[in-house]
Every structure is written in C-alpha cells, then in structure tokens.
Write an enzyme that holds these catalytic residues in place. Structure first.
Site, PDB file in Angstrom:
ATOM      1  N   GLU A 140       0.823  -1.210   0.000  1.00  0.00           N
ATOM      2  CA  GLU A 140       0.000   0.000   0.000  1.00  0.00           C
ATOM      3  C   GLU A 140       0.857   1.262   0.000  1.00  0.00           C
ATOM      4  O   GLU A 140       1.799   1.384   0.778  1.00  0.00           O
ATOM      5  CB  GLU A 140      -0.910   0.009   1.228  1.00  0.00           C
ATOM      6  CG  GLU A 140      -1.836   1.213   1.302  1.00  0.00           C
ATOM      7  CD  GLU A 140      -2.690   1.228   2.560  1.00  0.00           C
ATOM      8  OE1 GLU A 140      -3.513   2.151   2.708  1.00  0.00           O
ATOM      9  OE2 GLU A 140      -2.528   0.322   3.394  1.00  0.00           O
ATOM     10  N   GLU A 240     -11.978   2.842   2.940  1.00  0.00           N
ATOM     11  CA  GLU A 240     -11.153   2.857   4.141  1.00  0.00           C
ATOM     12  C   GLU A 240     -11.218   4.279   4.681  1.00  0.00           C
ATOM     13  O   GLU A 240     -10.295   5.073   4.532  1.00  0.00           O
ATOM     14  CB  GLU A 240      -9.716   2.433   3.839  1.00  0.00           C
ATOM     15  CG  GLU A 240      -8.946   2.144   5.119  1.00  0.00           C
ATOM     16  CD  GLU A 240      -7.493   1.767   4.864  1.00  0.00           C
ATOM     17  OE1 GLU A 240      -7.009   0.823   5.510  1.00  0.00           O
ATOM     18  OE2 GLU A 240      -6.854   2.428   4.020  1.00  0.00           O
TER      19      GLU A 240
END
Length: 260
Positions: A140, A240
């Site tokens: 990520e 998220e």
C-alpha cells in the site's frame, strides 16, 4: 464490474468487530480488517461476511535484515489467519506501523539504493509465500504529510515501481487514492497507469481532507468510478474511511459514488 468493500475498523465503531462485519455484509459489501491479532478470528469466521483484505504481517520492515526476517515470519502467521477467514489479500507497508499509524522504524533522510535493493529482495520472498498459499500480498502507498511521516516507499510512484520490479503474481499494489491525493494527486492518470501495467491488487478510497467517505471533501470520486468502469477494472474498491456521522449513511454515500 468492480466489487465494493468496506473497512470494519472505521465504521460502526460502537459495535464489536464481528457485528461490524455482519452489518457491512448485510449492507452488500465485502469486509476488510487491519491487525488480525486484535480480533477473535473464530467469531469473525462465524459471520456470513466475505473478507477481502487484512494486514499481512505483525511486525517487521522491508529494508533491513532483521526487520525483513521478522516481516517474513509474521507474514507466515498471517497466512494462517487469512486461511481461517478465507481472505485472498494480505496488505503490507514499507515498515511496521504502531497504534497511531506512525512507523515503528521511521526513515530519516532519503531512502537509499541499498534500501531499495533490500525491499525488492524481501518483497520477492513475500510474493513467493503468497503464490505458495494461493493469496496475494498487496503493498500500500501511504502519505507522509498527514498520517504516516517517516514511512519509506510511501508514494504511489515508489510503491508501483517496487511491485513492477518484483513482477510476480503474488505481489500487487494496494492503490490508496486518499493517500495518493495528499501525496501526488492526478488520480485518474495514476489509476490508468497502474491498471495498464496490470499491477493493481485493490483500490482503497476516502475523501480529502478528513479521511471520510466520498462526498465529504475535494475528490471527484464519481469521475474516478467512471474511469474505472471505462478501463474495465474488475477488482475491489474498498472504503477505508471514517464515517462523517452515521455509518450506514457513509456506506450509502460510498455506494452512490461508485455506482456507474
């Protein structure tokens, strides 16, 4: 068409994690979690939820020998947890993060060539682990300006470069557009570039500023959604983000922004 998921760590915060997963599932989304060691995996496994992603390590880092050994060891533990939940993707960062999202081993100064080489070596070994287990590790991108100062390989450009250099099916990019907007911007072109390379494992979203659901900030997520549909992206798009008020409303705003 892509699949929608939501992170159970950031919505329905007044409920136990297994009930959060159940509520997200009932709303029609897949479920993501972070550090699996903090949760009752058996309780989560009893829910009807489809788990799409979880953190793929407990401790460690990509760039030094001791940290890499710890990262690989705890990744093996995470594979067992992922099997228990039927989770296909395990998420990674440039170094371990503490409870506040700050790097356990922050980088001061420039990331060196030796660190790039070490990260490539560690990620290659992680990709091999993933391929043996039939899952994908995702690296990520983060931002260092607001949330994660001192994390190495934080930008989307760096993350994409590492994943491309490893070039193994067991490693893909977790393209977080919230972090990318803060760090780089030009989101649609970034998505197009990563998609053209075939390196996106999933996409995560939140609005800027505030890291809340789409429609609360400056990012034109409906335009991003149209771009993804035009590209034929068939992976996961995950919320998220913290709910700005009501969690059910946040999920509906997310669904609306990504319904093309």
């Amino acid at each position: 068409m892509y699949t929608l998921a939501a992170c159970a760590e950031m919505v329905f915060l007044d409920l136990p994690i297994d009930e959060r997963a159940r509520r997200i599932h009932d709303a029609g989304f897949q479920v993501e979690i972070w550090d699996w060691t903090r949760h009752d995996l058996a309780a989560l496994a009893r829910t009807p939820a489809d788990f799409s992603s979880m953190t793929g390590y407990i401790r460690g880092s990509l760039t030094d020998e001791e940290g890499a050994a710890e990262l690989l060891s705890t990744a093996e533990e995470s594979l067992k947890a992922a099997e228990q939940l039927g989770c296909p993707r395990l998420n990674l960062h440039g170094t371990g993060l503490d409870g506040q999202g700050l790097p356990v081993v922050p980088v001061t100064g420039e990331v060196t060539g030796e660190m790039w080489i070490a990260a490539h070596r560690t990620l290659t070994r992680l990709a091999e682990l993933g391929e043996s287990a039939g899952v994908v590790f995702t690296l990520e991108n983060l931002n260092t300006a607001v949330d994660h100062p001192g994390v190495p390989f934080a930008t989307a450009a760096d993350t994409l470069a590492l994943v491309a250099a490893v070039d193994r099916p067991g490693l893909r990019m977790n393209l977080d557009l919230y972090h990318a907007q803060i760090g780089e911007g030009n989101l649609i072109e970034l998505v197009r570039r990563a998609h053209a390379l075939g390196l996106i494992g999933e996409i995560q979203v939140a609005d800027v500023p505030g890291r809340r659901e789409p429609g609360t900030g400056e990012i034109n997520y409906p335009a991003v959604a149209r771009a993804l549909a035009g590209l034929g992206y068939e992976g996961t798009v995950a919320l998220e983000a913290w709910a700005s008020s009501d969690s059910e409303l946040a999920l509906e705003r997310f669904r609306s922004a990504f319904t093309v």
